[in-house]
Design a protein around this motif. Structure first.
Motif, short mmCIF file in Angstrom:
data_model
loop_
_atom_site.label_atom_id
_atom_site.label_comp_id
_atom_site.label_asym_id
_atom_site.label_seq_id
_atom_site.Cartn_x
_atom_site.Cartn_y
_atom_site.Cartn_z
N LEU A 102 0.83 -1.19 0.00
CA LEU A 102 0.00 0.00 0.00
C LEU A 102 0.87 1.26 0.00
CD1 LEU A 102 -2.82 -0.97 2.51
CD2 LEU A 102 -2.64 -1.44 0.06
N CYS A 104 2.02 5.31 0.17
CA CYS A 104 1.97 6.39 1.15
C CYS A 104 2.71 7.58 0.52
CB CYS A 104 2.63 5.95 2.46
SG CYS A 104 2.24 7.00 3.87
N ARG A 118 7.22 0.67 4.89
CA ARG A 118 6.48 -0.37 4.16
C ARG A 118 7.37 -1.05 3.13
NH1 ARG A 118 0.57 2.68 3.28
NH2 ARG A 118 0.34 3.28 5.49
N THR A 175 -7.14 3.58 0.47
CA THR A 175 -6.90 2.16 0.76
C THR A 175 -7.86 1.27 -0.02
OG1 THR A 175 -6.12 2.70 2.99
CG2 THR A 175 -6.77 0.42 2.60
N ASN A 178 -6.68 1.14 -3.46
CA ASN A 178 -5.47 0.31 -3.49
C ASN A 178 -5.83 -1.16 -3.70
OD1 ASN A 178 -3.80 2.16 -0.83
ND2 ASN A 178 -3.49 2.33 -3.02
N THR A 199 1.61 -3.04 4.94
CA THR A 199 1.27 -1.71 5.42
C THR A 199 1.76 -1.57 6.85
OG1 THR A 199 -0.53 -0.08 5.59
CG2 THR A 199 -1.03 -2.33 6.30
N ASN A 200 1.60 -0.39 7.43
CA ASN A 200 2.04 -0.20 8.82
C ASN A 200 1.13 -0.96 9.77
OD1 ASN A 200 2.97 2.31 7.23
ND2 ASN A 200 4.25 2.31 9.06
N HIS A 203 -2.44 -0.01 10.57
CA HIS A 203 -3.34 0.03 9.42
C HIS A 203 -3.75 -1.36 8.96
CE1 HIS A 203 -3.98 1.27 4.97
NE2 HIS A 203 -5.01 1.70 5.67
N ALA A 207 -7.07 -2.61 6.46
CA ALA A 207 -6.69 -3.06 5.13
C ALA A 207 -7.16 -4.50 4.88
CB ALA A 207 -5.18 -2.96 4.95
N THR A 225 6.22 1.27 12.59
CA THR A 225 6.11 2.73 12.43
C THR A 225 7.08 3.45 13.37
OG1 THR A 225 3.77 2.42 11.96
CG2 THR A 225 4.49 4.66 12.45
N GLU A 237 -6.16 6.42 12.44
CA GLU A 237 -6.68 5.12 12.05
C GLU A 237 -7.93 4.74 12.84
OE1 GLU A 237 -6.79 1.69 9.67
OE2 GLU A 237 -5.79 3.64 9.48
#
Length: 248
Positions: A102, A104, A118, A175, A178, A199-200, A203, A207, A225, A237
């Motif tokens: 994903l 960013c 990521r 997202t 995505n 992804t982080n 998230h 997702a 992160t 989030e």
């Protein structure tokens, strides 16, 4: 004595919190609902600590009960959302054959701190699992010189990943897009439906929920992160999860 201790704790939390949430804006120019909310809440805590006696004098019992009830409801929702986040990011996945990385923010032509996190996670997985491929998903924002997908492609190929293992999806802006646009590529290119979402960690839950709506039982490949940015994006989030629960 107890009131004094609470006041001191609130003062410390307020000061540290305000600095923590305004820091990403001053350092990286990050401004979103996460650090705005965090800053307002911490400022309110700080003001309460400073004007505790005056505030409590003006609040009668019914108002205090209402305020405490609202705080309790919010706190409960935060705990529930956080539980789902932790579960999604820490459960051991099967070994995906197709990654969806994903996108960013891109700074100029370089990945932002969060995008690089990521990409590092994607690189580690692709390096270890030589038969896997990746769909690099992310369009180009108004303030970006290239698309997020192109930035990711450059990063991974420069770090030794074969370009033939990478597919670019450069139109998405969210997202959901995505996942949706990457889904189209997976179908068109006859890629494996054993999906991993890169992804982080904060998230991952949302997702994966979106991926489920496209029929995937996806696994999370979480990126760690930077702690300085985590609070801002964690709160952001929380809003995203609530939105997904209500409107998805």
């Amino acid at each position: 004595m107890m009131k004094k201790a609470i006041r001191t704790i609130c003062f410390i939390i307020g000061i540290i919190g305000c600095l923590l949430f305004i820091g990403p804006y001053l350092t990286f120019g990050t401004k979103n609902i996460g650090n705005i909310t965090g800053f307002i809440v911490c400022l309110a805590i700080l003001l309460y600590a400073i004007f505790q006696e005056k505030i409590e004098q003006k609040l009668n019992k019914p108002i205090k009960i209402i305020i405490l009830s609202i705080i309790s409801i919010i706190f409960t929702m935060v705990i529930i959302c956080t539980g789902f986040m932790i579960y999604a990011a820490t459960k051991k996945p099967y070994e995906p054959k197709t990654l969806i990385v994903l996108g960013c923010r891109v700074v100029g032509r370089q990945p932002s701190t969060m995008l690089e996190e990521r990409l590092e996670a994607a690189f580690r997985y692709l390096s270890k699992h030589r038969d896997s491929v990746a769909v690099l998903s992310g369009g180009q924002g108004d303030d970006e010189e290239i698309s997020e997908a192109e930035c990711m492609f450059s990063y991974l190929t420069e770090h030794g990943i074969d370009a033939n293992r990478l597919y670019m999806e450069d139109k998405s802006t969210s997202t959901k897009e995505n996942i949706a646009f990457s889904h189209d590529i997976i179908i068109q290119q006859h890629l494996s439906d054993k999906i991993g979402i890169v992804t982080n960690e904060f998230h991952a839950y949302r997702a994966l929920k979106i991926a489920e709506s496209f029929g995937y039982q996806a696994a999370a490949i979480p990126a760690n992160t930077f702690i300085f940015l985590f609070p801002t994006y964690y709160i952001r989030e929380l809003y995203g999860i609530l939105y997904e629960w209500i409107f998805a």
